[in-house]
Design a protein around this motif. Structure first.
Motif, PDB file in Angstrom:
ATOM      1  N   ARG A 160       6.410   5.045   2.155  1.00 26.98           N
ATOM      2  CA  ARG A 160       7.523   5.051   2.878  1.00 26.98           C
ATOM      3  C   ARG A 160       8.883   5.797   3.008  1.00 26.98           C
ATOM      4  NH1 ARG A 160       5.480  -0.385   2.597  1.00 26.98           N
ATOM      5  NH2 ARG A 160       5.332  -1.056   5.015  1.00 26.98           N
ATOM      6  N   LEU A 187      -4.697   3.743   3.658  1.00 25.37           N
ATOM      7  CA  LEU A 187      -3.533   2.593   4.013  1.00 25.37           C
ATOM      8  C   LEU A 187      -2.538   3.139   3.566  1.00 25.37           C
ATOM      9  CD1 LEU A 187      -2.852  -0.206   5.182  1.00 25.37           C
ATOM     10  CD2 LEU A 187      -3.232  -1.059   3.096  1.00 25.37           C
ATOM     11  N   ASP A 200      -1.684   6.287   5.717  1.00 27.21           N
ATOM     12  CA  ASP A 200      -0.748   5.850   6.712  1.00 27.21           C
ATOM     13  C   ASP A 200       0.313   5.424   6.918  1.00 27.21           C
ATOM     14  OD1 ASP A 200      -3.623   6.631   7.946  1.00 27.21           O
ATOM     15  OD2 ASP A 200      -3.964   4.389   8.115  1.00 27.21           O
ATOM     16  N   GLN A 201       1.305   4.696   5.719  1.00 25.18           N
ATOM     17  CA  GLN A 201       2.682   4.191   5.346  1.00 25.18           C
ATOM     18  C   GLN A 201       3.292   5.570   5.728  1.00 25.18           C
ATOM     19  OE1 GLN A 201       1.770   1.518   2.504  1.00 25.18           O
ATOM     20  NE2 GLN A 201       1.692  -0.399   4.523  1.00 25.18           N
ATOM     21  N   THR A 230       7.202   4.116  -3.216  1.00 28.99           N
ATOM     22  CA  THR A 230       6.778   3.482  -1.864  1.00 28.99           C
ATOM     23  C   THR A 230       5.815   4.576  -1.089  1.00 28.99           C
ATOM     24  OG1 THR A 230       7.839   2.452   0.063  1.00 28.99           O
ATOM     25  CG2 THR A 230       9.305   3.290  -1.285  1.00 28.99           C
TER      26      THR A 230
END
Ligand code: SF4
Length: 205
Positions: free
Chosen positions: A94, A115, A118-119, A92
């Motif tokens: 994150r 995307l 950005d995460q 992930t």
């Protein structure tokens, strides 16, 4: 037992090798010998934080084309990217610090790539691995579907050239990223075979 400096290098020892490192082994041994009364550490909070960051650069699991195979090889036993604390590929964004863009970035994939970037939480870094990610690679002229450089979409910290770059080159790029996090400029050493090769290129004087 005290360390005794040898005046003659052992057989097979490459004297030039020491110059490739950004520290002098003999000087460090001397400092150790003289450190009886001075064994304390002086540092700054920033340096400790930076050391923690550069020792645990977790990349996001992300591969786009053939270069990804070399990235996978770098994390396997032969090259062992875990030595640098960068072997924990996260599933992930994150939980990841580094995006290794390894492969051809197509126009269709570009928005997904942004995307994912950005995460990722700050601080985060991007490595463009291979000619495709750096500038379109073999698709530069006729590949209407290929983005001509991932730095059109995300800020790139380190460029790792090659088609594909070998795992050693990826590890070199990782070490240069560690230098960047440390806040110092990496010492680039051009191997002799590269210098010899460069001399043979006609337009090079
Ligand atoms: S740079 Fe070469 S090896 Fe890497 S993805 Fe592009 S074509 Fe494949």
């Amino acid at each position: 037992m005290s360390y005794k400096e040898s005046t003659t290098p052992p057989d097979g020892y490459d004297v030039g090798r020491e110059n490739m490192l950004d520290f002098k082994i003999d000087e460090q041994f001397e400092m150790l010998e003289q450190s009886d009364a001075k064994n304390f550490i002086l540092t700054t909070v920033d340096e400790v934080f930076n050391w923690a960051k550069l020792s645990s650069i977790w990349p996001v699991t992300f591969g786009l084309a053939c270069c990804a195979i070399e990235m996978i090889a770098a994390s396997a036993t032969r090259y062992d990217i875990d030595r640098f604390g960068a072997g924990a590929f996260r599933a992930t964004p994150r939980q990841a610090d580094l995006m290794i863009v390894s492969g051809t970035v197509t126009a269709k994939m570009a928005r997904r790539l942004k995307l994912i970037y950005d995460q990722m939480p700050e601080p985060k870094w991007v490595m463009a691995m291979g000619s495709c990610a750096i500038g379109g690679g073999p698709y530069f002229k006729y590949g209407y579907h290929v983005v001509k450089g991932v730095d059109y979409m995300v800020p790139v910290d380190i460029y790792v050239p090659g088609c594909p770059p070998r795992p050693e080159v990826l590890l070199e790029g990782l070490m240069r990223l560690q230098d960047k996090i440390r806040g110092r400029q990496g010492k680039m050493v051009t191997p002799k075979w590269v210098q010899d090769y460069a001399k043979k290129i006609p337009y090079q004087k």
